[in-house]
Design a protein around this motif. Structure first.
Motif, PDB file in Angstrom:
ATOM      1  N   THR A 176       0.830  -1.207   0.000  1.00  6.64           N
ATOM      2  CA  THR A 176       0.000   0.000   0.000  1.00  6.64           C
ATOM      3  C   THR A 176       0.858   1.247   0.000  1.00  6.64           C
ATOM      4  O   THR A 176       0.561   2.225  -0.692  1.00  6.64           O
ATOM      5  CB  THR A 176      -0.924   0.000   1.220  1.00  6.64           C
ATOM      6  OG1 THR A 176      -1.746  -1.174   1.185  1.00  6.64           O
ATOM      7  CG2 THR A 176      -1.809   1.224   1.246  1.00  6.64           C
ATOM      8  N   GLU A 362      -4.809   0.759  -5.253  1.00  9.02           N
ATOM      9  CA  GLU A 362      -5.760   0.201  -4.289  1.00  9.02           C
ATOM     10  C   GLU A 362      -5.707  -1.321  -4.198  1.00  9.02           C
ATOM     11  O   GLU A 362      -6.038  -1.896  -3.171  1.00  9.02           O
ATOM     12  CB  GLU A 362      -7.186   0.643  -4.648  1.00  9.02           C
ATOM     13  CG  GLU A 362      -7.505   2.066  -4.242  1.00  9.02           C
ATOM     14  CD  GLU A 362      -7.104   3.070  -5.308  1.00  9.02           C
ATOM     15  OE1 GLU A 362      -6.443   2.658  -6.279  1.00  9.02           O
ATOM     16  OE2 GLU A 362      -7.438   4.258  -5.164  1.00  9.02           O
ATOM     17  N   ALA A 401     -14.985  -1.116   1.162  1.00 12.34           N
ATOM     18  CA  ALA A 401     -14.284  -1.002  -0.119  1.00 12.34           C
ATOM     19  C   ALA A 401     -14.957  -1.846  -1.193  1.00 12.34           C
ATOM     20  O   ALA A 401     -15.017  -1.445  -2.360  1.00 12.34           O
ATOM     21  CB  ALA A 401     -12.826  -1.410   0.046  1.00 12.34           C
ATOM     22  N   ARG A 423     -11.322   3.375  -2.018  1.00 12.19           N
ATOM     23  CA  ARG A 423     -10.359   4.112  -1.211  1.00 12.19           C
ATOM     24  C   ARG A 423     -10.295   3.605   0.229  1.00 12.19           C
ATOM     25  O   ARG A 423      -9.320   3.851   0.926  1.00 12.19           O
ATOM     26  CB  ARG A 423     -10.698   5.596  -1.190  1.00 12.19           C
ATOM     27  CG  ARG A 423     -10.850   6.247  -2.553  1.00 12.19           C
ATOM     28  CD  ARG A 423      -9.508   6.417  -3.245  1.00 12.19           C
ATOM     29  NE  ARG A 423      -9.645   7.319  -4.384  1.00 12.19           N
ATOM     30  CZ  ARG A 423      -9.227   7.045  -5.605  1.00 12.19           C
ATOM     31  NH1 ARG A 423      -8.646   5.906  -5.856  1.00 12.19           N
ATOM     32  NH2 ARG A 423      -9.376   7.922  -6.578  1.00 12.19           N
ATOM     33  N   ALA A 426      -7.112   1.264   1.618  1.00  9.04           N
ATOM     34  CA  ALA A 426      -5.759   1.696   1.977  1.00  9.04           C
ATOM     35  C   ALA A 426      -5.488   1.698   3.479  1.00  9.04           C
ATOM     36  O   ALA A 426      -4.453   1.178   3.922  1.00  9.04           O
ATOM     37  CB  ALA A 426      -5.476   3.074   1.380  1.00  9.04           C
TER      38      ALA A 426
END
Length: 890
Positions: A176, A362, A401, A423, A426
């Motif tokens: 990440t 992502e 997500a 998003r 993350a």
């Protein structure tokens, strides 16, 4: 403090704590070192692969330029870096860079938050002469900050220095982190989450005045997250913080049940203070959003299409399960059969599956093999309640997500509406790294049976992965494609030939790459299983246990550093990007300075071509207007282009592709001569192919082994400001667009205005045809201020083809003038007869209000720090100061 089932545990020491801190500083150097200390430049790809530079290169040289490039983070060299260079020019000139007049017809710069001008660490980028040279230092500072905050948080939870360092390194070297390293706004919005958790933990376990300084730290970390310029990452981080804050405020968790309501209220106030500290950026940003091309109210399918496919969880086991942006020579990125076979995201409205749409940011969840195994160990063997909070948060983030349809109403709540679901993935990296730290802490502290079970589980998983790899290698790629074709065709409701067009030419290479990845994953898991086996064999003896811990740290760094270096290790830039074409355009810019410059567009002899000639936005530092600019602009100026050439001409519905001039289609090709492009001031069209209707060839002859670049001049391009004798009132914006794209549109005869905008017209209605002949000269032309001299003539309307947007004001002859929106998105001002001076000035809307709020918040922050200062006889600061008191058993 942490409980222990065994009396044997390595004792923390000040020296080991210092080594842990040093490790956080050193670990990022293993992949950023070539940029910081060597000759590499921290960019994901080299712009020399695009024309005009690429036309002078041979195929072999272009292959060298492209080798290992990562175009998945496409915005950095072509959007953010040019805007940073422009911002530095403005700062060096003593001006606050609030407006960018060169992105299409102009757009806010400070208010977009994308460049992050008000985020203090970003100022590192402006120290070198070229901001590009500061990007690597910004990245290094970001990962070190994130690592130190994670180290402090895990130490506050009671972890030993080596276990805390392991969690910190697992975070800053995780997939990440390195996949988002070039996206400095994303990384910056993520690194402050451990600091928020650390400060919250300290505040909850302190009393009285001792709570004030952790409160100040929490406010600063919150502000930094939201100043970073990527609100959707900050929203996910805030969700994780909220979950941990709710846990700490639960009655009895901190040993003071009666204090829970006051603690929760205090934390809420501190977060409000953090937002207030960031108000200088947030207030203008949220004022800009409704006027921008950002999607303010997404449809259900716009939300669903930006979800995280559950198949992406394979990224926890394999660093590049679905493809790699830096390894596209054999397998074009995005054409892995595995992606098409496993991804099953579907429309919320129709239920039909979407085509795969993933990227290497992502979907890069890989934490390292040992951190993954030790995160499981942290859940199974670790002591402390935080591991349960971390598990709950991790699951919650990935469910959000994935955006299942049954959660559809949730995504329309305030604060979540504008956060693409993907998003939320993350921040899970922070929780996984923390769990890994707990797992390493448990080494030598828990019963042997659990470690044998974990080792057996890892070995079984390794054998399963090896089994799939062996089976895959035994299959013929063509036979696999035959087996996949009917299912894929039925799943995506396409003809089987379409499946072949995507996968047939890449199946063999993709088959081999997937088998290699599975072999890598299986080997790493087996080595991890062997490490787990050594834990019970150490028999809780301190020296072997410490050696195993250090081995885990070294092995994780050895595994993750090459992966990070392969994606975000920088580039060796061998070719000068400044060419004779740039020189020609600069010369023409200077020659047309008195009329406000001109606009450059890209053309092509076929449709749906990306504008790669002088990639979009790279002309911004040259101070040349760019029709194809790829950045956040207004919400209107793209609409006529989509109406003229069709919606396929717009990338992501807003950004303009190269304007087509198809051969054999005179009527369609003649659109390059359309008066709407005259209105936009499009004087030069750049192309790598010959165009029939773009104007006269001009400029340097630019050709080489890999092609040619053509420059065409359109003779009818209008100046940036001119006068018209009247305003034509139309019912609404749609009617205005129809008039703008009509072949008979005559921009010098009249400007178009809607009934709503014309409702307050009080000026006389000039009608003299000669009003269109008044000369307009630019006396001053800087981003935030424009001064025009208009020659003698009858009353008229002055049309400035720059974007009409809040923040701009106008004066005519020194008196305030009413500026109107004309021609859909341009500025119109009534001017009386006679010579006239017109001034336009820009001030970012609500910037003063945001600055005032931030100023008051700064006073409150300093008050917290002052009031929370230690008493004269209080003990000095040390890492142990942030450890919880011995009473609660966390």
């Amino acid at each position: 403090m942490l409980s222990s089932d065994s009396p044997v545990a390595p004792a923390p020491s000040r020296r080991l704590a210092m080594v842990a801190i040093l490790a956080v500083f050193v670990a990022p150097l293993l992949w950023l070192g070539p940029c910081l200390l060597g000759g590499r430049t921290f960019v994901p790809y080299d712009l020399a692969q695009f024309p005009p530079v690429s036309t002078k290169l041979t195929a072999e040289e272009i292959g060298t330029v492209k080798r290992g490039h990562n175009t998945d983070v496409s915005e950095i060299p072509v959007t953010f870096l040019p805007e940073m260079r422009f911002a530095k020019q403005e700062i060096d000139a003593g001006r606050l860079p609030e407006w960018n007049p060169y992105a299409r017809t102009g757009a806010p710069l400070l208010a977009t938050s994308v460049v992050g001008l008000l985020y203090p660490p970003n100022w590192l980028v402006f120290l070198p002469d070229d901001p590009r040279d500061g990007l690597s230092w910004l990245c290094y500072a970001s990962v070190v900050i994130g690592g130190l905050l994670m180290l402090g948080f895990l130490r506050a939870l009671g972890l030993d220095p080596d276990a805390a360092a392991f969690g910190a390194i697992a975070f800053v070297l995780s997939g990440t982190a390195y996949a988002n390293a070039h996206f400095y706004q994303r990384l910056a919005a993520l690194i402050w989450l451990p600091g928020m958790l650390w400060a919250t933990h300290c505040l909850a376990h302190a009393q009285g005045r001792r709570r004030l300084r952790p409160a100040a730290a929490l406010a600063v970390c919150t502000a930094m997250e939201w100043l970073a310029g990527f609100p959707s990452f900050a929203a996910g981080a805030l969700l994780v913080w909220g979950l941990y804050a709710a846990y700490l405020a639960w009655p009895g968790v901190t040993g003071r049940a009666a204090d829970s309501p006051r603690l929760l209220g205090g934390l809420a106030l501190v977060i409000v203070l953090g937002f207030a500290l960031a108000a200088i950026q947030l207030v203008p940003m949220f004022a800009f959003f409704p006027e921008s091309n950002r999607t303010v109210a997404p449809t259900p399918d716009q939300i669903a299409v930006q979800s995280f496919d559950p198949a992406g969880l394979l990224g926890l086991l394999l660093p590049d399960a679905f493809g790699h942006p830096s390894a596209t020579e054999a397998v074009p990125y995005g054409q892995s059969p595995l992606v098409f076979a496993l991804f099953d995201r579907a429309s919320w409205e129709t239920g039909r599956p979407f085509l795969p749409n993933y990227n290497f940011t992502e979907y890069t969840l890989f934490p390292g093999t040992l951190p993954l195994l030790l995160a499981v160990a942290g859940l199974v063997c670790g002591a402390g309640a935080f591991r349960r909070v971390a598990l709950l948060g991790w699951v919650l983030l990935l469910v959000l997500a994935a955006a299942p349809s049954w959660l559809a109403p949730l995504y329309h709540l305030p604060g979540l509406t504008n956060v693409p679901p993907i998003r939320f993935a993350a921040p899970s990296a922070v929780l996984l790294a923390a769990l890994a730290g707990f797992g390493l802490q448990a080494v030598g502290r828990q019963r042997e049976g659990r470690w044998w079970a974990l080792a057996a589980g890892a070995a079984v998983l390794s054998l399963a992965v090896f089994g799939v790899a062996i089976w895959l290698r035994a299959q013929e790629p063509a036979a696999l494609l035959d087996a996949l074709r009917p299912g894929l065709a039925a799943h995506y409701a396409v003809d089987p030939s379409v499946v072949d067009s995507y996968l047939a030419t890449t199946m063999k290479a993709a088959h081999g790459r997937l088998a290699d990845n599975l072999g890598y994953g299986g080997t790493a898991l087996m080595l991890g299983a062997l490490w787990l086996v050594m834990v019970p064999l150490a028999r809780f003896r301190p020296a072997p246990i410490l050696a195993l811990r250090l081995l885990a740290i070294v092995a994780t760094v050895a595994q993750l550093s090459p992966l990070a270096r392969g994606v975000a290790g920088g580039r060796t830039l061998r070719h000068d990007l400044d060419t004779e074409i740039h020189t020609f355009l600069r010369q023409q810019r200077d020659a047309h300075r008195g009329e406000g410059g001109f606009t450059v567009a890209r053309g092509a002899n076929r449709e749906e071509v990306l504008p790669t000639v002088l990639p979009p936005c790279t002309l911004v530092p040259e101070r040349i207007r760019d029709l194809n600019a790829y950045t956040f602009v207004d919400k209107h100026s793209h609409r006529p282009v989509g109406q003229l050439w069709g919606p396929q001409q717009l990338l992501r519905e807003f950004w303009i592709r190269a304007l087509p001039d198809p051969p054999g289609s005179p009527q369609r090709g003649a659109l390059l001569q359309h008066p709407y492009l005259d209105l936009l001031g499009v004087r030069y069209v750049l192309s790598t192919t010959e165009l029939k209707h773009a104007g006269s060839p001009v400029g340097p002859q630019w050709s080489g082994p890999s092609g040619e670049v053509f420059i065409y001049e359109r003779q009818n391009a209008l100046p940036r400001a001119f006068t018209v004798p009247r305003l034509d009132v139309l019912p609404n914006d749609d009617a205005v667009i129809e008039a703008l794209v009509a072949p008979e549109f005559a921009p010098r005869q009249a400007a178009l205005i809607t009934q709503a905008d014309a409702a307050e017209l009080v000026d006389p209605a000039p009608r003299a045809p000669e009003a269109s002949n008044r000369a307009v000269r630019f006396v001053r032309d800087v981003p935030n201020e424009i001064v025009l001299d208009v020659a003698e003539g009858p009353a008229a309307y002055l049309i400035l083809t720059d974007t009409y947007m809040s923040g701009w004001t106008a004066t005519v002859g020194g008196q305030a003038a009413h500026m109107r929106r004309v021609n859909l998105f341009m500025r119109g001002v009534y001017i009386p007869a006679g010579t006239t001076k017109i001034e336009f000035r820009y001030q970012t809307p609500r910037l003063l209000a945001g600055t005032a709020v931030t100023g008051l918040a700064m006073i409150a922050l300093f008050a917290l720090i002052w009031l929370g200062r230690p008493h004269r006889h209080a003990r000095a600061f040390s890492p142990s100061s942030f450890a919880p008191p011995p009473k609660p058993r966390l």
